[in-house]
Design an enzyme around this catalytic site. Structure first.
Site, PDB file in Angstrom:
ATOM      1  N   LYS A 191       3.319  -0.556  -5.930  1.00 34.80           N
ATOM      2  CA  LYS A 191       2.530  -1.362  -4.980  1.00 34.80           C
ATOM      3  C   LYS A 191       2.668  -0.703  -3.609  1.00 34.80           C
ATOM      4  O   LYS A 191       3.563  -1.040  -2.827  1.00 34.80           O
ATOM      5  CB  LYS A 191       3.052  -2.800  -4.995  1.00 34.80           C
ATOM      6  CG  LYS A 191       2.091  -3.823  -4.449  1.00 34.80           C
ATOM      7  CD  LYS A 191       2.524  -5.228  -4.825  1.00 34.80           C
ATOM      8  CE  LYS A 191       1.832  -6.277  -3.986  1.00 34.80           C
ATOM      9  NZ  LYS A 191       0.388  -6.343  -4.130  1.00 34.80           N
TER      10      LYS A 191
HETATM   11  N1  PMP Z   1      -3.162  -6.131  -9.346  1.00 36.03           N
HETATM   12  C1  PMP Z   1      -3.135  -5.795  -8.042  1.00 36.03           C
HETATM   13  C2  PMP Z   1      -3.882  -4.590  -7.589  1.00 36.03           C
HETATM   14  C3  PMP Z   1      -2.403  -6.574  -7.124  1.00 36.03           C
HETATM   15  O1  PMP Z   1      -2.373  -6.247  -5.823  1.00 36.03           O
HETATM   16  C4  PMP Z   1      -1.727  -7.721  -7.592  1.00 36.03           C
HETATM   17  C5  PMP Z   1      -0.964  -8.581  -6.625  1.00 36.03           C
HETATM   18  N2  PMP Z   1       0.332  -8.101  -6.439  1.00 36.03           N
HETATM   19  C6  PMP Z   1      -1.779  -8.015  -8.974  1.00 36.03           C
HETATM   20  C7  PMP Z   1      -2.510  -7.204  -9.813  1.00 36.03           C
HETATM   21  C8  PMP Z   1      -1.020  -9.185  -9.521  1.00 36.03           C
HETATM   22  O2  PMP Z   1       0.358  -8.915  -9.485  1.00 36.03           O
HETATM   23  P1  PMP Z   1       1.435 -10.074  -9.406  1.00 36.03           P
HETATM   24  O3  PMP Z   1       1.141 -10.993 -10.527  1.00 36.03           O
HETATM   25  O4  PMP Z   1       2.728  -9.368  -9.577  1.00 36.03           O
HETATM   26  O5  PMP Z   1       1.284 -10.724  -8.084  1.00 36.03           O
END
Ligand code: PMP
Length: 295
Positions: free
Chosen positions: A153
């Site tokens: 991320k």
């Molecule tokens: N895909 C992307 C590109 C994201 O930015 C997020 C948010 N973090 C998610 C999926 C979902 O991830 P999470 O469930 O860990 O928040």
């Protein structure tokens, strides 16, 4: 409003006023998007304020940094304790939490010697609202895994997300659904995607998507509730025959999709598997039993 004159943030070992916090204009993160962050939620449960999947989020932050070569020397348990302190210092019970690891001044295209961490929190409602979403297939693809580490991320990747969401809004849709470099469905700009077909759920496998913590929670809920769930590649055309679909993410939670490119799903959301998952997810984040969710 993310902060007021009274807001306290955590910055490199200290709790300080958000209005007193400063950063360096020569940071590599500001110039090149070379930093890592997380999006976490805390819920006001019957047992008090609980950060949902705190360990998983901070471990993903560690993984994000290490996989792109950003030094990460923080202890996960310590970061969790600091985060609880930030919530209590700001009197927050239901909150969104944003840790960011950013780099020292460095105009070179090389790893920095020093990194910094900040953790902020604020009250935030549902990211994508409560209504069913109208999505469009984006003209922007998710990043190519041969160009970047897609399972990290990283701040700079979110230019891709901003382009996709902005395009969707200009076209009067609520949100975008993005394809991968091979033309398969990947994910939304900030959430993962599932669809329902003949009593089972399907979601893209890891490889071209962020491994969402909510996505994994949904898969675990499916196992607990005996809902068949499969990770597989599929094209947007295959969605024409789907019964229902939803997005999931920390900020978005579990949210149903009304239509994709103005083609509505046939099943009523209330009768869909996604609606059952939505209830179970709500119970889990609030630490309530979800044994009442019976299918
Ligand atoms: N895909 C992307 C590109 C994201 O930015 C997020 C948010 N973090 C998610 C999926 C979902 O991830 P999470 O469930 O860990 O928040």
């Amino acid at each position: 409003m993310y902060y007021t004159k009274d807001t306290v943030v955590y910055l490199n070992g200290k709790f300080i006023k958000a209005t007193d916090a400063t950063t360096d204009l020569y940071s590599q993160t500001l110039h090149y998007g070379y930093g890592a962050f997380e999006g976490i939620r805390a819920y006001n449960t019957r047992q008090g304020t609980k950060i949902f999947k705190a360990w998983e989020h901070y471990e993903r932050l560690r993984h994000s940094c290490i996989s792109v070569g950003i030094p990460f020397q923080y202890d996960t348990e310590e970061l969790i304790q600091v985060t609880y302190k930030i919530l209590s210092k700001n009197n927050l019970k239901d909150a969104y939490i944003r840790p960011l690891v950013y780099c020292s001044p460095n105009m070179q295209l090389q790893q920095p010697k020093e990194v910094y961490i900040m953790i902020a929190a604020w009250e935030w409602g549902k990211y994508l609202g409560d209504n069913l979403l109208k999505l469009c297939i984006s003209s922007y693809q998710r990043p190519n895994p041969n160009s970047v580490k897609v399972d990290a991320k990283i701040t700079g990747y979110y230019v891709n997300s901003i382009l996709a969401t902005s395009e969707a809004k200009v076209r009067s849709y609520d949100e975008a659904l993005m394809l991968d470099m091979n033309g398969n469905v990947a994910e939304a700009p900030g959430a993962n995607f599932f669809f329902e077909k003949d009593g089972a759920l399907y979601t893209p496998p890891l490889g071209h998507i962020l491994p969402g913590i909510t996505r994994q929670t949904v898969i675990n809920i499916c196992r607990e509730l005996d809902i068949p769930v499969q990770e597989k590649h599929f094209t947007p055309q295959e969605l024409h025959h789907a019964d229902s679909a939803f997005l999931c993410g920390t900020a978005a939670e579990v949210i149903g999709i009304e239509s994709i490119d103005a083609r509505p799903f046939t099943k009523n959301w209330k009768d869909s598997l996604g609606s059952i998952i939505q209830e179970a997810y709500k119970s889990q984040v609030l630490e309530k039993s979800f044994s009442h969710v019976i299918i």
